[in-house]
Design an enzyme around this catalytic site. Structure first.
Site: not given
Ligand SMILES: Nc1ncnc2c1ncn2[C@@H]1O[C@H](COP(=O)(O)OP(=O)(O)OP(=O)(O)O)[C@@H](O)[C@H]1O
Ligand SMILES: O=P(O)(O)OC[C@H]1O[C@](O)(CO)[C@@H](O)[C@@H]1O
Ligand SMILES: [Mg+2]
Length: 529
Positions: A245, A270-271, A273, A299-301, A400, A454
């Site tokens: 990051r 992800g977003n 990047t 993204t795992i999210d 989270e 995870i």
């Protein structure tokens, strides 16, 4: 986030807030009607990403009988894919990617095959973005353009190999990087990109180490990649290339891309990047560099807009389910046991919702999109009291990003500028213990935080297939001359999308969707307000 609520529960977003809270989830219930006038620039350091804001429906004159046609024309413009031809006068060449008879001799004599006619994707092929016709804005999960929720076809570009390409493979240097947090399947995508590039005939393929950092940290060096190097990397989790990051200047990154003579850059992230990838693409256009930048959403999210899912998500859910199962066994075996599992999901509760549904062992699922109270007659604690009395045990799953309003605000940010959240898992654990002590009822609380377990695992079978298709399509997209695009799956079909369209906000669980309602049916939890 302030919404002006309408009587039917439809929210309209205030544009000023979009700029401020771009990274957060919006439950905007009207589809977007982008207009060039309503472009919003998201500044971060020297980079800027243009995203199209969600325009209130007042922008559309529904009394105009041609409004649908205008909407579709506007949609077509928004989803048109940036192409090298927009900047350069280029003549394509016949592809070197043969679909059949790939033995070395057959490749030499491609005229023997009929594949010139069949098996390639035409630039005019499209896939439908929305497949449900909602009859009313109150229908579960309805996304409406007009107050009648009229059906408007929205088509996006189909991904896949084209018959004509815009690069001579022998002269191409391709770069690959992975950025942001880890995600199951990164190695599968890297591997497929390399294999596909080689099939086109590309010999010069490099990995950029540790995400964007690899472009500006002089101590880091390119990693040469080939079929041999990547052959088995999918067998382990993580990223062969490493991730990071943290901000770099887009101009420095493009200087570095230029100095390395990279022609195609594949960016997995992800977003954040993707925002960087779009800024790099725009800078390349500005400098008139014939470079294709193609993203693969990671993204795992599962918080990227418009896609059925992102790779890594299925695997994350499967792993999360194991943690839930352990919490259930612990809670069920203890006298008055309460299992508590905290899962990832900064702005979006997809992992928690899906893991709760798939495990079938969750009594309370808490996600960022749905506010809740812990205390009071309708709070989570009271419900746990009820479960302990009636069932003898309970299991709670919390994302989270959930319940952040219950925690003390901190101004902490990570290296990329993302807000660092307070630990809702620890908070709930303490509150449960305190509550049961106060009411003098025994409770044995077992807290599990499987966060990094995870996302560090290798991809499961369904993710591995998704990674394979996305990785291959990323390469086809670059050879087809598209840049500033990303790959995805929409309604089970594979598509190319312009980057700004998928990162203009985080994709969130819709509390009015069938899936969330199914989750509530499964847990049996009440509203905690
Ligand atoms: N607006 C932006 N412009 C340019 N670069 C950006 C922008 N936002 C983020 N980045 C860069 O993208 C990289 C990754 O961002 P971030 O850490 O937010 O991860 P991400 O891609 O969103 O993945 P994750 O889903 O794991 O959070 C960082 O190096 C960051 O500097
Ligand atoms: O600890 P790290 O590496 O910054 O990553 C944590 C973040 O990664 C994510 O899974 C996104 O990839 C978020 O849900 C979470 O906040
Ligand atoms: Mg992010």
């Amino acid at each position: 986030m302030a919404f002006s609520s309408l009587p039917n529960g439809v929210g309209l977003m205030n544009l000023n807030h979009l700029h401020k809270e771009l990274n957060e989830c919006f439950n905007v219930k009207y589809l977007r009607f982008g207009t060039s006038k309503r472009r919003l620039t998201w500044n971060r350091g020297s980079s800027s990403v243009v995203v199209r804001a969600v325009a209130p429906n007042s922008d559309i004159d529904f009394s105009d009988q041609d409004w649908k046609q205008h909407y579709q024309e506007e949609f077509e413009k928004r989803f048109s894919l940036p192409h090298l031809r927009d900047v350069f006068d280029l003549t394509p060449i016949p592809t070197t990617f043969f679909l059949k008879n790939r033995g070395s001799e057959a490749v030499e004599d491609a005229s023997r095959t009929d594949e010139k006619k069949y098996g390639y994707v035409n630039d005019d092929d499209r896939a439908l973005l929305r497949v449900i016709k909602f009859s009313s804005p109150t229908s579960a999960g309805a996304e409406c353009i007009d107050p009648n929720c009229s059906w408007v076809e929205q088509w996006v570009h189909r991904a896949g190999p084209r018959q004509q390409i815009y690069f001579e493979p022998g002269k191409v240097k391709a770069g690959i990087l992975t950025c942001g947090g880890l995600c199951p399947g990164l190695n599968d995508v890297i591997r497929q990109i390399v294999l596909t590039l080689e099939i086109y005939g590309v010999k010069n393929i490099v990995g950029i180490p540790y995400g964007y950092r690899g472009f500006f940290d002089k101590s880091l060096h390119e990693v040469p990649l080939s079929r041999q190097v990547v052959q088995n990397i999918n067998l382990s989790g993580g990223s062969l290339l490493g991730v990071s990051r943290g901000n770099g200047e887009v101009s420095d990154i493009v200087d570095s891309i230029q100095a390395r003579r990279i022609d195609m850059l594949f960016i997995l992230g992800g977003n954040g990047t993707h925002a960087g990838a779009n800024a790099i693409h725009e800078e390349c256009c500005k400098r008139k560099l014939k470079i294709c930048v193609v993203g693969v959403p990671k993204t795992i999210d599962n918080d990227i807009l418009l896609m059925d899912k992102t790779f890594g998500f299925d695997t994350a859910v499967e792993e999360a389910q194991r943690a839930i199962n352990s919490a259930y066994i612990e809670a069920h075996s203890a006298y008055h046991g309460i299992g508590l599992v905290k899962l990832m999901g900064r702005n979006s509760g997809f992992i928690s919702m899906h893991a709760s549904l798939s495990s079938g062992q969750i009594d309370v699922c808490l996600i960022p999109e749905v506010p809740f109270k812990l205390d009071g007659p309708y709070g989570v604690l009271k419900h746990l009291e009820h479960l302990i009395k009636n069932k003898g045990s309970a299991v709670v799953c919390v994302a989270e990003g959930a319940g952040q309003d219950l925690l003390e605000k901190s101004n902490a940010r990570d290296l990329s500028g993302n807000v660092v959240f307070g630990d809702i898992g620890v908070h709930i654990q303490q509150k449960i213990k305190k509550h049961f002590k106060e009411i003098d009822v025994h409770a044995d609380v077992k807290y599990i935080d499987p966060t990094y377990m995870i996302r560090a695992v290798r991809a499961n079978a369904s993710d591995a297939i998704l990674c394979t298709v996305l990785g291959q399509n990323a390469v086809h997209g670059a050879f087809a001359g598209f840049s500033g695009i990303t790959v995805g799956i929409c309604n089970t079909h594979y598509v190319y999308l312009p980057i700004p369209e998928v990162i203009s906000s985080a994709r969130c669980v819709d509390p009015n969707s069938r899936m969330w309602h199914r989750c509530l049916t499964s847990t049996g939890q009440p509203d905690f307000l």
